[in-house]
Design a protein around this motif. Sequence first.
Motif, short mmCIF file in Angstrom:
data_model
loop_
_atom_site.label_atom_id
_atom_site.label_comp_id
_atom_site.label_asym_id
_atom_site.label_seq_id
_atom_site.Cartn_x
_atom_site.Cartn_y
_atom_site.Cartn_z
N LYS A 22 0.84 -1.21 0.00
CA LYS A 22 0.00 0.00 0.00
C LYS A 22 0.87 1.26 0.00
O LYS A 22 0.64 2.19 -0.78
N ASN A 23 1.90 1.27 0.87
CA ASN A 23 2.81 2.42 0.91
C ASN A 23 3.57 2.57 -0.40
O ASN A 23 3.83 3.69 -0.86
N LEU A 24 3.93 1.44 -0.99
CA LEU A 24 4.65 1.48 -2.27
C LEU A 24 3.76 2.07 -3.37
O LEU A 24 4.23 2.86 -4.20
N ALA A 25 2.48 1.71 -3.37
CA ALA A 25 1.54 2.25 -4.36
C ALA A 25 1.39 3.76 -4.20
O ALA A 25 1.33 4.51 -5.19
N ILE A 26 1.33 4.23 -2.94
CA ILE A 26 1.23 5.67 -2.68
C ILE A 26 2.46 6.39 -3.20
O ILE A 26 2.36 7.44 -3.87
N ARG A 30 2.83 9.21 -6.21
CA ARG A 30 3.44 10.53 -6.02
C ARG A 30 4.52 10.78 -7.06
O ARG A 30 4.64 11.89 -7.59
N ILE A 31 5.30 9.75 -7.35
CA ILE A 31 6.36 9.91 -8.35
C ILE A 31 5.75 10.11 -9.74
O ILE A 31 6.22 10.93 -10.54
N ALA A 32 4.69 9.37 -10.03
CA ALA A 32 4.06 9.47 -11.36
C ALA A 32 3.38 10.82 -11.57
O ALA A 32 3.45 11.39 -12.66
N THR A 33 2.72 11.36 -10.52
CA THR A 33 1.98 12.62 -10.66
C THR A 33 2.80 13.84 -10.26
O THR A 33 2.47 14.96 -10.64
N GLY A 34 3.86 13.62 -9.48
CA GLY A 34 4.64 14.75 -8.97
C GLY A 34 3.95 15.44 -7.81
O GLY A 34 4.41 16.49 -7.36
N GLN A 35 2.87 14.84 -7.30
CA GLN A 35 2.11 15.45 -6.21
C GLN A 35 1.98 14.48 -5.04
O GLN A 35 1.75 13.29 -5.24
N ARG A 36 2.11 15.02 -3.84
CA ARG A 36 1.84 14.19 -2.66
C ARG A 36 0.37 14.24 -2.29
O ARG A 36 -0.13 13.39 -1.55
N SER A 228 12.09 9.31 -3.91
CA SER A 228 13.01 8.36 -4.53
C SER A 228 13.65 7.46 -3.47
O SER A 228 13.74 6.24 -3.64
N ALA A 229 14.09 8.08 -2.37
CA ALA A 229 14.68 7.31 -1.28
C ALA A 229 13.65 6.37 -0.66
O ALA A 229 13.95 5.21 -0.33
N ALA A 233 13.58 2.14 -0.36
CA ALA A 233 13.39 1.46 0.92
C ALA A 233 12.19 0.53 0.88
O ALA A 233 12.24 -0.61 1.38
N LEU A 234 11.11 0.98 0.30
CA LEU A 234 9.89 0.17 0.23
C LEU A 234 10.07 -1.06 -0.66
O LEU A 234 9.50 -2.12 -0.39
N GLN A 235 10.84 -0.90 -1.74
CA GLN A 235 11.09 -2.04 -2.62
C GLN A 235 11.87 -3.13 -1.87
O GLN A 235 11.60 -4.33 -2.03
N VAL A 236 12.83 -2.71 -1.03
CA VAL A 236 13.57 -3.67 -0.22
C VAL A 236 12.63 -4.32 0.80
O VAL A 236 12.65 -5.55 1.00
#
Length: 261
Positions: A22-26, A30-36, A228-229, A233-236
């Motif tokens: 779930k956190n990875l999807a969020i 954010r990376i895809a849209t550039g918005q949090r 990015s960081a 971390a989430l991928q690991v």
Amino acid sequence: MSSLLTNASAMTALQTLSQTNKNLAITQNRIATGQRISEASDNAAYWSISVGMNAQNKALSAVQDSLGFGKAILDTAYTAIHEALGKAEDMIAKYVSLEQDGIDSVAVNAEITQLKAQILAIAVGADFEGQNLLSTAGTAVDVVSGYNKTTGVTTMQIAKYDLQAAIGGTITNETEAQALFTAMKTAAANFGAMKMRIESQATFVSQQIDAIDRGVGQLVDADMEAESARLSALQVQQQLGIQALSIANSNTQNLLALFRN
């Protein structure tokens, strides 16, 4: 105690992996849209503010367009009256020359007639998309100069100067020509002052739009370095979660060893 029916370790590993996904999807969103904050569910208060400010910026963009249109109309009149002023100066000079004995008054009066005709043509031709500040048929132009969601729309008015009527009146000597020239000069000065005001307002509106964009960005834009960081971390964590779940699921297989002869 090991249970064949209830695998608590697998449940814990599954819940952890689900939260990580779930956190990875969020983070990926954010990376895809550039918005949090890209929708109300992310943060209702900030999302509402950003939507309101973006709406105001669209209104201010319309103000920019109006100021640009008004400036184009004004530029047309300003350019035209400056050209007409040159003709009026020539006309004054011609009337002065008529005071000289022996001058060919017929020729000079013919030149004066042509100068009047040229000024008239300039007045009628100073048209921009049906708006003419120098003709009798023209009217003053209202320009939208600002917008605020509390006070609404503000406007400024560009007054006309009826050069067509002025040059069509009785002008028979240097005094009358000089009076026309003075009136034209005053109108040109007024156009110039209004031109400066519109340009100043257009600059302010542009700065206002930029300021709102920066403000909205502070509220909703994602910190791409941090995301990015976080993604790494989430991928690991996801890989470790999958491995933990795999280990937990294998525990039931280990129970078989207890029943082997």
